[in-house]
Design an enzyme around this catalytic site. Sequence first.
Site, PDB file in Angstrom:
ATOM      1  N   HIS A  42      21.100   0.102  11.711  1.00 17.49           N
ATOM      2  CA  HIS A  42      20.580  -0.923  10.807  1.00 17.49           C
ATOM      3  C   HIS A  42      21.404  -2.198  10.992  1.00 17.49           C
ATOM      4  CE1 HIS A  42      18.574   2.026   7.707  1.00 17.49           C
ATOM      5  NE2 HIS A  42      18.154   2.199   8.953  1.00 17.49           N
ATOM      6  N   GLU A  85      23.011  -4.128   8.974  1.00 17.43           N
ATOM      7  CA  GLU A  85      24.309  -4.180   8.284  1.00 17.43           C
ATOM      8  C   GLU A  85      25.366  -3.388   9.038  1.00 17.43           C
ATOM      9  OE1 GLU A  85      21.302  -3.340   7.107  1.00 17.43           O
ATOM     10  OE2 GLU A  85      21.215  -3.468   4.921  1.00 17.43           O
ATOM     11  N   CYS A 135      19.875  -0.222   2.201  1.00 12.93           N
ATOM     12  CA  CYS A 135      19.561   1.180   1.906  1.00 12.93           C
ATOM     13  C   CYS A 135      20.841   1.921   1.522  1.00 12.93           C
ATOM     14  CB  CYS A 135      18.895   1.829   3.115  1.00 12.93           C
ATOM     15  SG  CYS A 135      20.041   2.165   4.473  1.00 12.93           S
ATOM     16  N   CYS A 145      23.596   1.955   4.247  1.00 19.87           N
ATOM     17  CA  CYS A 145      24.263   0.676   4.457  1.00 19.87           C
ATOM     18  C   CYS A 145      25.182   0.322   3.295  1.00 19.87           C
ATOM     19  CB  CYS A 145      23.237  -0.411   4.729  1.00 19.87           C
ATOM     20  SG  CYS A 145      22.477  -0.206   6.358  1.00 19.87           S
TER      21      CYS A 145
HETATM   22 ZN   LIG Z   1      20.319   0.369   5.949  1.00 22.17          ZN
END
Ligand SMILES: [Zn+2]
Length: 151
Positions: free
Chosen positions: A55, A57, A85, A88
Site C-alpha cells: 500500500h 503508506e 486501512c 497501514c
Molecule cells: Zn493500507
Amino acid sequence: MPHKPEYYMHRALELAAQAAALGEVPVGAVIVNAEGEIVGRGFNQCISQQDATAHAEVQAIRDACQNTHNYRLNQCTLYVTLEPCTMCIGAILNARIKTLYYGAKEPRTGVIASVCNLPAQPWFNHRLEVKGGLLQAAAKKLLENFFQARR
Ligand SMILES: [Zn+2]
C-alpha cells in the site's frame, strides 16, 4: 522551510496518478520531516510488486526509513490521498509518525472515520494526530475515474 499541507498532498496525488498509470488503485503518500523536506514517497503497487502489503503508506514508510537511516519517523508527517486501512495504521503507529493527513474517506476499509477510529484506541502507546479531508475531492476524482475506466 515547510510548505503548506496542500503542497504535500498535491505531491501525494501525483504519486496516486502514477499508480493509476500502472493499473493500480490510485493511492499515493509522502512523508515529510520536521524541516519540511519530503523524505519518503510511495504509491499503491500491490499488483506490480506482487505484494499484498504494498500500500502507498507502507511503501512511503519503507522509503523514508531507508532515506533517513532510522526505523522510526518521530517528527514526520504522512500525507496519504485515501483514509488508511488497518494494516497501514499499524505501520504508521509502529513508525511513530507524528501527524497524519488523509484525503478521501474509504467507507469500507478506512479505520479512522469510516468503520472505526483505530488510532484512538487506548491500548496503543503512541498518539497519532490525525487530520482528514485534505484535498479529498481531488483524491476521490482520481479513484472514480480509475474505477469508471475499468468498468
Ligand atoms: Zn493500507
